[in-house]
Scaffold this motif. Sequence first.
Motif, PDB file in Angstrom:
ATOM      1  N   ASP A 317       0.822  -1.216   0.000  1.00 32.83           N
ATOM      2  CA  ASP A 317       0.000   0.000   0.000  1.00 32.83           C
ATOM      3  C   ASP A 317       0.855   1.265   0.000  1.00 32.83           C
ATOM      4  N   SER A 318       2.060   1.191   0.567  1.00 36.55           N
ATOM      5  CA  SER A 318       2.926   2.367   0.619  1.00 36.55           C
ATOM      6  C   SER A 318       3.753   2.553  -0.648  1.00 36.55           C
ATOM      7  N   HIS A 319       3.585   1.651  -1.635  1.00 31.69           N
ATOM      8  CA  HIS A 319       4.304   1.723  -2.910  1.00 31.69           C
ATOM      9  C   HIS A 319       5.805   1.849  -2.677  1.00 31.69           C
ATOM     10  N   PRO A 320       6.421   0.845  -2.047  1.00 29.19           N
ATOM     11  CA  PRO A 320       7.833   0.953  -1.650  1.00 29.19           C
ATOM     12  C   PRO A 320       8.805   1.146  -2.800  1.00 29.19           C
ATOM     13  N   ARG A 321       8.413   0.775  -4.017  1.00 30.82           N
ATOM     14  CA  ARG A 321       9.298   0.967  -5.171  1.00 30.82           C
ATOM     15  C   ARG A 321       8.649   1.869  -6.219  1.00 30.82           C
ATOM     16  N   GLY A 322       7.913   2.859  -5.772  1.00 31.35           N
ATOM     17  CA  GLY A 322       7.311   3.807  -6.696  1.00 31.35           C
ATOM     18  C   GLY A 322       6.307   3.144  -7.620  1.00 31.35           C
ATOM     19  N   THR A 323       6.388   3.495  -8.892  1.00 30.11           N
ATOM     20  CA  THR A 323       5.418   2.983  -9.864  1.00 30.11           C
ATOM     21  C   THR A 323       5.918   1.763 -10.614  1.00 30.11           C
ATOM     22  N   GLY A 324       7.139   1.305 -10.279  1.00 29.72           N
ATOM     23  CA  GLY A 324       7.638   0.115 -10.956  1.00 29.72           C
ATOM     24  C   GLY A 324       9.147   0.078 -10.949  1.00 29.72           C
ATOM     25  N   MET A 325       9.673  -0.858 -11.667  1.00 32.51           N
ATOM     26  CA  MET A 325      11.102  -1.127 -11.623  1.00 32.51           C
ATOM     27  C   MET A 325      11.635  -1.440 -13.018  1.00 32.51           C
ATOM     28  N   LEU A 326      12.746  -0.816 -13.379  1.00 36.35           N
ATOM     29  CA  LEU A 326      13.485  -1.157 -14.587  1.00 36.35           C
ATOM     30  C   LEU A 326      14.742  -1.882 -14.160  1.00 36.35           C
ATOM     31  N   VAL A 327      15.006  -3.026 -14.767  1.00 34.30           N
ATOM     32  CA  VAL A 327      16.057  -3.925 -14.300  1.00 34.30           C
ATOM     33  C   VAL A 327      17.259  -3.874 -15.233  1.00 34.30           C
ATOM     34  N   ALA A 328      18.421  -3.622 -14.663  1.00 34.49           N
ATOM     35  CA  ALA A 328      19.649  -3.658 -15.456  1.00 34.49           C
ATOM     36  C   ALA A 328      19.892  -5.078 -15.955  1.00 34.49           C
ATOM     37  N   PRO A 329      20.224  -5.257 -17.237  1.00 33.56           N
ATOM     38  CA  PRO A 329      20.458  -6.615 -17.772  1.00 33.56           C
ATOM     39  C   PRO A 329      21.554  -7.373 -17.041  1.00 33.56           C
ATOM     40  N   SER A 330      22.434  -6.680 -16.329  1.00 31.75           N
ATOM     41  CA  SER A 330      23.524  -7.346 -15.611  1.00 31.75           C
ATOM     42  C   SER A 330      23.061  -8.065 -14.353  1.00 31.75           C
ATOM     43  N   ASN A 331      21.805  -7.897 -13.964  1.00 34.11           N
ATOM     44  CA  ASN A 331      21.289  -8.633 -12.811  1.00 34.11           C
ATOM     45  C   ASN A 331      21.179 -10.114 -13.140  1.00 34.11           C
ATOM     46  N   GLU A 332      21.764 -10.958 -12.341  1.00 36.55           N
ATOM     47  CA  GLU A 332      21.714 -12.396 -12.576  1.00 36.55           C
ATOM     48  C   GLU A 332      20.622 -13.081 -11.766  1.00 36.55           C
ATOM     49  N   ASN A 333      20.149 -12.444 -10.711  1.00 38.59           N
ATOM     50  CA  ASN A 333      19.173 -13.083  -9.825  1.00 38.59           C
ATOM     51  C   ASN A 333      17.734 -12.704 -10.147  1.00 38.59           C
ATOM     52  N   ILE A 334      17.546 -11.781 -11.091  1.00 39.86           N
ATOM     53  CA  ILE A 334      16.207 -11.339 -11.464  1.00 39.86           C
ATOM     54  C   ILE A 334      16.018 -11.607 -12.946  1.00 39.86           C
TER      55      ILE A 334
END
Length: 491
Positions: A317-334
Motif C-alpha cells: 500500500d505504501s508503494h515501496p518501489r514507486g510505480t515500478g522497476m526497470l532492471v539492469a540486464p547485468s542482474n543475474e538473480n532477477i
Amino acid sequence: MARVAVVGGGIAGLTAAWELARAGVQVDLFEATDRLGGVIAPVTLSGVQVDAGAEAFATRVPAVGEFLADLGLEEQIVSPNPAGAWLQLPEFAAPLPATGILGIPGEPGADDVAAILGAQHAARAAEDLRAPMTWTAGQSPSLGEVVAERMGPAVVEKLVAPITSGVHSADPYDLAVSAAHPQLYRAMLAEGSLATAVSRLRAAAPAGSAVQSLWGGMSTLISALEAQLRDLGVNIHLNTGVSEVQVHRNGVRMGVILADSHLRPGRGEVEAEHLIMAVEGPEVEALLGQESASAARHSAQSGVALVTLLVHAPELDSHPRGTGMLVAPSNENIRAKAMTHISAKWAWAAEALEAKLGPGHHLLRLSYGRVNDSPGALGFGSSDRDLITAAIADLPHLTGAPVAGEQIVDRTVVRWQRGLPGGGAAQRGDAEDLKAALAIQGAEGGPQLAAVGSWFAGTGLAQVIPDARAQARELCVRLAEEGSSLDLRCH
C-alpha cells in the motif's frame, strides 16, 4: 473498388483509416485477427480490466494528445503517480534520476545521479559538458555508442540499459539514436553536449508527466476509434488476412483469406485504388512478392511475455518501489526486465481494484524477453508455468516486500511477438529503403503505396500516430489533386 485499402488493424492502421475517413475518403480496413488494436489490448483479472500491452504514451511531443483531443477523448487523459519508477541494479535499487531522458542525465552532477553511478563515474559523465563534439550529422550511431563516448560506459550500463531493455527490449548498443529518441542526436550536435541536449529537450517538452494514458486504460482508445470508424462508414473486415498484393496501373488487387469462425475459411480477391500497409517490413515485402535480406534479418525476432499478477498484499500500500522497476540486464538473480506496479501508477486502476475486491489489492505486471535473447532464454517462447514461477520468484526483489505466491489472487500471461522492431541501424536502414521504394511506385503514376507502424516510424505511440496521420494526409491530398468526385476535406 475501395478508394483506399488499409491492411492491418493495429493503432497505425486505425489512425490512418480514421484520418482518411474523416476527410471523406472511402476506406476498407482488413485485419487478420478477430479484434482491432494490435498491442493495445485489454486483459481482465478477477473482473478488473487493465491494459495487456501498451499502457501509456510519451508526451515529449504533443502529437498523441492532439489526436486524442480530435477524437473527443481529451477529458479522459490522465497522468501517472509522480513518484516515478526505480532502477534495479545488481548491488541495490534506487529511484530513477529525475532529470534524464532514456536514463541519460541532464545534470550529471545531481545527487540522485551520483547515488547510482558513484562519484568517479558521475565526474566522468560530467566531462560531456566540456568535451569537444566528435560526432557529425552524417553518422548514424547507436545510443550506446554516443552515451559511452560522451559520458562513459557506466552511464550506459547503470542508467541507459535498464530503460532500453525495459521499454525497447533492446541493448543500447543495438538501438539507433534516431529510433530511441528522434530529436536527441540533432539536439546534441546543436548544443555540443549530450547533457545539455537532454536538459533542452526536457525543458521544451509539454509541462507535466513524461507519459500519460487514458482513464480506464489505453484500450479505451481502440473502442473509441472503432466506433468512430464505423460511424464514418469505414468497412472493417475482421478475420480477413491479406495474402498477396498485385500492383497494376489503376490500383491494387489483393488476395484475401477469410478466417471468420462463423464462416467457412475461404479465399477471394478485392481491389482498391491505393493501399496503406500497417504491418511490419518483412510482411510488406512478402505481400508484394519481394524477397530481400530484410526478411531474413528480422524474421527470427523474439517477442515479449507479460505476466500480470493480482495480489492481496497490504504491505504494498505504501508503494515501496514507486510505480515500478526497470532492471539492469547485468542482474543475474532477477529474470524480469521490468515491472510495472499498475495500481500504484494509475489511480483509476487502484480505484477499480478497491471497488471490486476491497483494500490491500494490487496489480503488478512483469515483463520477460528481449529482442536479442539467446534461444531458450526466459521470454516469449517460455511456458506459462515457467513464466509465472519466475514472476513469483522475482516479485519480492522488485517490490522490496516479502510478497509470496499464496498471496496471488489471479494471474495471466500475454505474449507479444510483434511490435519489437529492434531499432538497430540495419533495421532502420531497411525501413527507410522500403519506404523510399514504395514512394517511387506512387511517383511513377501508379497507385500510392504506403507503410506505417512501429517498424517504420519507431517504437511508441508518439512516433507511430503522427507518422500514420501524416501519410494518410499525403494520400488524401493526392486524391484531391486527382479530381476526386468526393468533397475531400484533407486536414
